[in-house]
Design a protein around this motif. Structure first.
Motif, short mmCIF file in Angstrom:
data_model
loop_
_atom_site.label_atom_id
_atom_site.label_comp_id
_atom_site.label_asym_id
_atom_site.label_seq_id
_atom_site.Cartn_x
_atom_site.Cartn_y
_atom_site.Cartn_z
N ARG A 29 9.86 -119.65 45.94
CA ARG A 29 10.27 -119.71 44.54
C ARG A 29 9.77 -118.48 43.77
NH1 ARG A 29 11.96 -123.60 41.06
NH2 ARG A 29 11.71 -125.20 42.67
N GLU A 30 8.49 -118.13 43.99
CA GLU A 30 7.91 -117.01 43.26
C GLU A 30 8.64 -115.70 43.57
OE1 GLU A 30 3.78 -116.52 44.06
OE2 GLU A 30 3.72 -114.49 43.28
N ILE A 31 8.95 -115.48 44.84
CA ILE A 31 9.60 -114.23 45.24
C ILE A 31 11.02 -114.15 44.69
CG2 ILE A 31 10.47 -112.93 47.23
CD1 ILE A 31 8.03 -113.90 48.79
N LEU A 32 11.76 -115.27 44.77
CA LEU A 32 13.14 -115.25 44.28
C LEU A 32 13.19 -115.08 42.77
CD1 LEU A 32 14.77 -118.02 46.52
CD2 LEU A 32 15.00 -115.53 46.71
N GLU A 33 12.25 -115.71 42.05
CA GLU A 33 12.22 -115.53 40.60
C GLU A 33 11.87 -114.09 40.24
OE1 GLU A 33 10.90 -120.06 39.24
OE2 GLU A 33 9.44 -118.41 39.22
N GLN A 34 10.94 -113.50 40.99
CA GLN A 34 10.58 -112.10 40.75
C GLN A 34 11.77 -111.19 41.00
OE1 GLN A 34 7.96 -110.61 39.64
NE2 GLN A 34 8.09 -108.49 40.35
N ARG A 35 12.50 -111.46 42.08
CA ARG A 35 13.66 -110.63 42.41
C ARG A 35 14.74 -110.75 41.33
NH1 ARG A 35 15.95 -107.93 46.47
NH2 ARG A 35 18.21 -108.00 46.68
N GLU A 36 14.92 -111.97 40.81
CA GLU A 36 15.93 -112.16 39.77
C GLU A 36 15.56 -111.38 38.51
OE1 GLU A 36 18.13 -115.82 37.34
OE2 GLU A 36 16.57 -116.23 38.82
N ARG A 37 14.28 -111.39 38.15
CA ARG A 37 13.85 -110.63 36.97
C ARG A 37 14.07 -109.14 37.17
NH1 ARG A 37 9.51 -114.38 37.08
NH2 ARG A 37 8.18 -112.83 38.10
N GLU A 38 13.80 -108.66 38.40
CA GLU A 38 13.99 -107.24 38.69
C GLU A 38 15.45 -106.85 38.57
OE1 GLU A 38 10.30 -106.60 41.84
OE2 GLU A 38 12.35 -106.79 42.55
N LEU A 39 16.35 -107.71 39.10
CA LEU A 39 17.78 -107.41 39.03
C LEU A 39 18.28 -107.40 37.59
CD1 LEU A 39 19.10 -109.45 42.11
CD2 LEU A 39 18.84 -106.97 41.91
N LYS A 40 17.64 -108.19 36.73
CA LYS A 40 18.02 -108.23 35.32
C LYS A 40 17.35 -107.13 34.51
CE LYS A 40 18.97 -113.21 35.12
NZ LYS A 40 18.55 -114.50 34.51
N GLY A 41 16.53 -106.34 35.19
CA GLY A 41 15.87 -105.24 34.50
C GLY A 41 14.73 -105.67 33.61
N GLN A 42 14.15 -106.85 33.86
CA GLN A 42 13.10 -107.35 33.00
C GLN A 42 11.72 -106.85 33.41
OE1 GLN A 42 13.40 -111.60 33.04
NE2 GLN A 42 15.44 -111.63 32.09
N VAL A 43 11.60 -106.25 34.59
CA VAL A 43 10.30 -105.77 35.05
C VAL A 43 10.29 -104.25 34.99
CG1 VAL A 43 8.68 -105.69 36.96
CG2 VAL A 43 10.06 -107.75 36.57
N PRO A 44 9.50 -103.66 34.11
CA PRO A 44 9.46 -102.20 34.02
C PRO A 44 8.86 -101.59 35.28
CG PRO A 44 7.70 -103.18 32.72
CD PRO A 44 8.56 -104.31 33.19
N GLU A 45 9.41 -100.45 35.68
CA GLU A 45 8.92 -99.78 36.88
C GLU A 45 7.52 -99.23 36.62
OE1 GLU A 45 10.14 -96.06 39.82
OE2 GLU A 45 11.50 -96.75 38.25
N LYS A 46 6.61 -99.48 37.56
CA LYS A 46 5.24 -99.02 37.42
C LYS A 46 5.18 -97.52 37.63
CE LYS A 46 0.57 -99.76 39.18
NZ LYS A 46 -0.27 -100.47 40.18
N LYS A 47 4.52 -96.84 36.71
CA LYS A 47 4.41 -95.40 36.81
C LYS A 47 3.46 -95.00 37.93
CE LYS A 47 5.50 -93.76 32.15
NZ LYS A 47 4.99 -92.95 31.01
N ALA A 48 3.79 -93.90 38.58
CA ALA A 48 2.89 -93.37 39.60
C ALA A 48 1.64 -92.81 38.93
CB ALA A 48 3.60 -92.27 40.39
N ASN A 49 0.56 -92.79 39.68
CA ASN A 49 -0.71 -92.29 39.15
C ASN A 49 -0.58 -90.89 38.58
OD1 ASN A 49 -3.64 -92.16 38.80
ND2 ASN A 49 -3.64 -90.86 40.61
N ALA A 50 0.19 -90.02 39.25
CA ALA A 50 0.33 -88.64 38.81
C ALA A 50 1.06 -88.52 37.47
CB ALA A 50 1.07 -87.82 39.87
#
Length: 436
Positions: free
Chosen positions: A241-262
């Motif tokens: 459930r956790e993985i599928l919900e996370q994937r759904e949020r990503e597909l909807k653009g709700q999770v901002p991409e984490k910036k690289a350290n540099a």
């Protein structure tokens, strides 16, 4: 008939200027060192002890060299004795990893001490360049071992270190600490070390880092599989459930991409006392002097090798040692090695190659030199996949893996003349150490 030892009768010791790794007995599946201790003893008047106050501390190795022979002898004796069980019928054979900085007189004195004072039944001394080559299963290599306060650069030819073509660069991983202390004077010595090991200190390669390059490669490989779900992996994870919900949020653009350290002007790390610190982009301004020192020393090593040995070494470059563990350091060093030493060989041409033909780095051969100028390729040696216990730890201490491989071959194979036995020592004396 040659003396043969069993796996549990072998002790491996690999001394360094800061710490020493050791292991009593060889496991069926070779593992990282089970014992690691600081390479220091304490002077109490004319005697040494294993405990004492810091003002009595003696560090017997400096930049790989044996700076205090008596202290080093006592240190090895204490490590050896602590590894031997009280009920042991036979003391263990000793496989000792050495440095190109140790001279013949020191080696003979050490051999005499180990047989006469410590009581080892058999001894084999192997240079660290060879043990690193053993770990990577290659007989020829250019080994760049970045230690605490020095970098040992060994040319390994046919499974032996070419002493004439091996050098010590006077800087090691501690030079990165020194640089960070200059840039961040408010941090203590231990906090600087915690920062260096935190993962947010990186050596940049142009505008990218090692981590970014790896991420880009993974993204590139995964683009063609976008939208495909590995159902079996998700179900077996127990987090469906956790993985599928996370994937759904990503597909909807709700999770901002984490910036690289540099890409972060500031980042944080937590020191060993649990205190959080924020540092800026000065954390990237490190490693330049160390890399320059290594490049200059590699040039001397390269010049002292014959062309055939040069190319064989450059095809198996091993960058190892804890001083090289800073993210991006190995990639930056490899790029500099290519820039400085790689010969750019032009395609076959009907016309003679002009004398000012473009080449890369220090190598500037004329048209008649292209057949002998090397290296035309520079490759990192590849580690084998069948040492699973080492993968989580990383390969920065792979020389100890090679030491275990060498110890097993030396003491358990039954072949003649692979180590110095007590009988050999009694007949020939400490001068025989150079032959083993």
């Amino acid at each position: 008939m040659s003396l043969v030892f069993r796996d549990h009768q072998i002790l491996v010791i690999s001394p360094g200027s800061l710490t020493t790794q050791a292991q009593m007995g060889l496991a069926e599946s070779l593992v990282p060192a089970l014992l690691e201790t600081q390479t220091k003893v304490y002077r109490d008047g004319s005697r040494f002890a294993t405990t004492g106050s810091e003002d009595q501390a003696v560090w017997p190795l400096k930049q790989g060299e044996i700076a205090d022979e008596a202290a080093f002898h006592f240190f090895l004796k204490s490590v050896y004795k602590s590894a031997v069980r009280a009920d042991a019928v036979l003391p263990p054979a000793l496989y000792l990893v050495s440095s190109v900085a140790w001279n013949r007189r020191q080696l003979e004195g050490l051999t005499r001490y180990l047989f006469e004072e410590v009581g080892v039944p058999a001894l084999s001394v192997c240079m660290s360049g060879v043990t690193n080559a053993y770990a990577y299963a290659t007989a020829n290599a250019l080994v760049i071992d970045v230690g605490f306060e020095k970098t040992e650069i060994s040319a390994v030819v046919d499974s032996e270190v070419n002493l004439h073509a091996s050098r010590i660069a006077p800087l090691g991983g501690n030079s990165i600490n020194t640089r960070l202390s200059q840039l961040l004077p408010d941090l203590s010595e231990t906090q600087v070390e915690d920062l260096k090991l935190s993962g947010i200190v990186e050596t940049l390669l142009g505008d990218t880092t090692l981590a970014e390059q790896a991420e880009a490669e993974v993204r590139g490989k995964g683009e063609e599989d976008e939208g495909v779900i590995d159902v079996a992996a998700i179900v077996s994870s127990g987090r469906t459930r956790e993985i599928l919900e996370q994937r759904e949020r990503e597909l909807k653009g709700q999770v901002p991409e984490k910036k690289a350290n540099a890409d972060l002007d500031q980042n944080t790390f937590t020191d060993r006392d649990g205190v959080e610190h924020t540092v800026g982009r000065e954390r990237f301004n490190i490693g330049h002097k160390l890399i320059a020192s290594i490049i200059d020393t590699v040039a001397l090593v390269h010049a002292d090798l014959k062309p055939r040995a040069q190319q064989q070494a450059w095809e198996h470059v091993i960058i190892t040692g804890r001083g090289s563990a800073v993210p991006g350091f190995k990639v930056k060093l490899l790029a500099r090695l290519e820039e400085e030493f790689l010969v750019s060989r032009p395609p076959l041409m009907p016309e003679p190659i002009p004398n000012d033909a473009a080449t890369m780095g220090r190598q500037t051969p004329s048209d008649s030199d292209y057949l002998t100028q090397v290296p035309t390729t520079i490759r990192l040696a590849k580690m084998a996949d069948h040492f699973p216990e080492w993968k989580p730890k990383g390969w920065d201490t792979a020389g100890f893996l090679g030491a275990q491989i060498g110890a097993k071959q030396t003491f358990t194979s039954g072949f003649e003349n692979l180590f110095l036995s007590r009988q050999d020592y009694n007949e020939v004396g400490p001068s025989a150490a150079a032959d083993y």
